[in-house]
Design a protein around this motif. Structure first.
Motif, PDB file in Angstrom:
ATOM      1  N   UNK A 106       6.538  22.307  -1.231  1.00 23.40           N
ATOM      2  CA  UNK A 106       5.975  21.052  -0.708  1.00 23.40           C
ATOM      3  C   UNK A 106       5.752  20.052  -1.830  1.00 23.40           C
ATOM      4  N   UNK A 107       5.235  20.532  -2.962  1.00 23.37           N
ATOM      5  CA  UNK A 107       5.012  19.637  -4.105  1.00 23.37           C
ATOM      6  C   UNK A 107       6.340  19.090  -4.630  1.00 23.37           C
ATOM      7  N   UNK A 108       7.346  19.967  -4.731  1.00 23.09           N
ATOM      8  CA  UNK A 108       8.647  19.522  -5.243  1.00 23.09           C
ATOM      9  C   UNK A 108       9.303  18.494  -4.319  1.00 23.09           C
ATOM     10  N   UNK A 109       9.231  18.735  -3.003  1.00 21.12           N
ATOM     11  CA  UNK A 109       9.798  17.763  -2.067  1.00 21.12           C
ATOM     12  C   UNK A 109       9.058  16.439  -2.134  1.00 21.12           C
ATOM     13  N   UNK A 110       7.745  16.508  -2.315  1.00 20.71           N
ATOM     14  CA  UNK A 110       6.972  15.273  -2.439  1.00 20.71           C
ATOM     15  C   UNK A 110       7.434  14.473  -3.659  1.00 20.71           C
ATOM     16  N   UNK A 111       7.658  15.164  -4.795  1.00 18.83           N
ATOM     17  CA  UNK A 111       8.117  14.464  -5.992  1.00 18.83           C
ATOM     18  C   UNK A 111       9.502  13.869  -5.776  1.00 18.83           C
ATOM     19  N   UNK A 133       0.834  -1.206   0.000  1.00 18.84           N
ATOM     20  CA  UNK A 133       0.000   0.000   0.000  1.00 18.84           C
ATOM     21  C   UNK A 133       0.867   1.255   0.000  1.00 18.84           C
ATOM     22  N   UNK A 134       1.964   1.223   0.740  1.00 18.86           N
ATOM     23  CA  UNK A 134       2.879   2.369   0.805  1.00 18.86           C
ATOM     24  C   UNK A 134       3.413   2.713  -0.591  1.00 18.86           C
ATOM     25  N   UNK A 135       3.791   1.683  -1.333  1.00 15.75           N
ATOM     26  CA  UNK A 135       4.376   1.908  -2.664  1.00 15.75           C
ATOM     27  C   UNK A 135       3.338   2.492  -3.622  1.00 15.75           C
ATOM     28  N   UNK A 136       2.203   1.828  -3.733  1.00 19.20           N
ATOM     29  CA  UNK A 136       1.252   2.225  -4.776  1.00 19.20           C
ATOM     30  C   UNK A 136       0.488   3.503  -4.416  1.00 19.20           C
ATOM     31  N   UNK A 137       0.112   3.661  -3.144  1.00 15.03           N
ATOM     32  CA  UNK A 137      -0.558   4.908  -2.767  1.00 15.03           C
ATOM     33  C   UNK A 137       0.422   6.076  -2.833  1.00 15.03           C
ATOM     34  N   UNK A 138       1.706   5.794  -2.547  1.00 13.49           N
ATOM     35  CA  UNK A 138       2.718   6.839  -2.700  1.00 13.49           C
ATOM     36  C   UNK A 138       2.840   7.292  -4.146  1.00 13.49           C
ATOM     37  N   UNK A 139       2.826   6.335  -5.073  1.00 17.00           N
ATOM     38  CA  UNK A 139       2.887   6.698  -6.490  1.00 17.00           C
ATOM     39  C   UNK A 139       1.636   7.456  -6.937  1.00 17.00           C
ATOM     40  N   UNK A 140       0.487   7.121  -6.346  1.00 20.08           N
ATOM     41  CA  UNK A 140      -0.752   7.822  -6.735  1.00 20.08           C
ATOM     42  C   UNK A 140      -0.714   9.295  -6.374  1.00 20.08           C
ATOM     43  N   UNK A 141       0.179   9.656  -5.443  1.00 19.94           N
ATOM     44  CA  UNK A 141       0.292  11.079  -5.079  1.00 19.94           C
ATOM     45  C   UNK A 141       0.763  11.923  -6.245  1.00 19.94           C
ATOM     46  N   UNK A 142       1.479  11.324  -7.181  1.00 14.98           N
ATOM     47  CA  UNK A 142       1.920  12.084  -8.358  1.00 14.98           C
ATOM     48  C   UNK A 142       0.710  12.691  -9.054  1.00 14.98           C
ATOM     49  N   UNK A 143      -0.355  11.904  -9.176  1.00 14.19           N
ATOM     50  CA  UNK A 143      -1.564  12.380  -9.845  1.00 14.19           C
ATOM     51  C   UNK A 143      -2.395  13.254  -8.908  1.00 14.19           C
ATOM     52  N   UNK A 144      -2.660  12.750  -7.696  1.00 13.28           N
ATOM     53  CA  UNK A 144      -3.574  13.442  -6.782  1.00 13.28           C
ATOM     54  C   UNK A 144      -3.030  14.824  -6.405  1.00 13.28           C
TER      55      UNK A 144
END
Length: 322
Positions: A151-156, A123-134
């Motif tokens: 914040x967006x840049x650090x998240x990426x 869940x950590x991997x896939x929900x983390x990747x979904x943040x790119x879109x969300x």
């Protein structure tokens, strides 16, 4: 044998087995349980394919719903984080970020079942990747030089380092396993070090008849710490100042200009130095792979804390100017 209407194929097979064997039901039951346990042991379910890809399906659905809402939701003006959709996606994104950071805490509690560590990691991997879109849709592509974009840049950056970590955990354990095996079986890191010390003792004894000049060259190899080297040496596996390699090259060059004699101690020392070179290469390759598995965390974890700080500043500033 004709099939019986109303019976499944497994039932028919069971019936056939019953008619052709004299085993008691309890014996067949024990065999079935042993077979089931073997299947459970031999089947490997990676965290990337956990439960048939449950979490990548959930993450994909979340991305799809977010994208459809972004395209079709009625908004009074252009997209940005201050619309009702922007707040909704932002809340989901912030909640996911906070939840994803709890994986480090979750690792300290080993439990089976639906929320096992493997399920949590998937869940950590896939929900983390979904943040790119969300999170990107939350911004509405309204990026600039401010704390919100930080914040967006650090998240990426956290997501990118996490993708590197996924590749490391997929590829490096296989390479480590292959490096540990030879014709005698698998050896541990401790056994590699013990074998290296054993070769050193043999080299020390074999080098006693050598001339003082040759013995001094061999001594430098014995005195050098096999773990000596910089972080760059450890990460690349390249040790330009390896005294063992230098000693072997020096003695081979000396032997080339001397007449060959029987039972030359240089021959035995040269053979032992060659074994030590091979063992050193194996140990350094093991340390390099082990370091690569750990080093990405030195980027991923600090960047995650920086992200939490920037996310807090982002949220506070949003409510302050609301």
């Amino acid at each position: 044998m004709a099939s019986v209407p109303g019976l499944e194929q497994t039932e028919t097979a069971a019936t056939a087995d019953h008619t052709t064997t004299t085993d008691k039901p309890k014996a067949r039951s024990r065999r079935f349980r042993r077979k089931t346990r073997r299947n459970k042991v031999t089947s490997h379910d990676s965290f990337l394919s956990y439960k048939g890809g449950r979490w990548w399906k959930i993450a994909g659905l979340l991305c799809l719903v977010s994208l459809l809402a972004y395209i079709f939701a009625p908004l009074p003006a252009q997209h940005f984080g201050g619309t009702w959709l922007g707040y909704t996606l932002g809340t989901i994104g912030a909640g996911l970020i906070v939840w994803l950071t709890l994986l480090g805490v979750r690792k300290r509690a080993m439990t089976p079942g639906t929320w096992s560590l493997k399920a949590w990691t998937s869940a950590h991997v896939y929900l983390g990747l979904s943040l790119i879109v969300v999170a990107t849709l939350h911004t509405g592509f309204d990026l600039g030089w401010n704390v919100h974009t930080l914040a967006w840049g650090l998240m990426m950056l956290v997501i990118a380092s996490g993708m590197v970590g996924i590749w490391f955990y997929w590829a490096l354990p296989q390479a480590m396993s292959q490096n540990r095996y030879d014709e005698d079986g698998a050896v541990t890191e401790k056994q590699m070090i013990e074998q290296l010390r054993s070769i050193d003792r043999q080299i020390h004894d074999a080098a006693q008849p050598l001339s003082p000049e040759d013995a001094a060259v061999v001594d430098r190899s014995l005195e050098q710490d096999p773990f000596d080297g910089s972080v760059w040496n450890r990460m690349t596996g390249r040790y330009a100042n390896c005294e063992t390699r230098r000693a072997a090259a020096t003695l081979r060059e000396a032997r080339a200009f001397r007449p060959r004699v029987a039972d030359d101690p240089l021959d035995r020392v040269d053979a032992l130095l060659s074994r030590k070179e091979a063992m050193l290469a194996r140990l350094r390759r093991h340390l390099r792979l082990k370091s690569l598995l750990q080093v990405w965390l030195y980027v991923h974890v600090p960047t995650t804390f920086a992200l939490l700080a920037a996310l807090s500043a982002h949220i506070v500033s949003v409510f302050f100017y609301w």
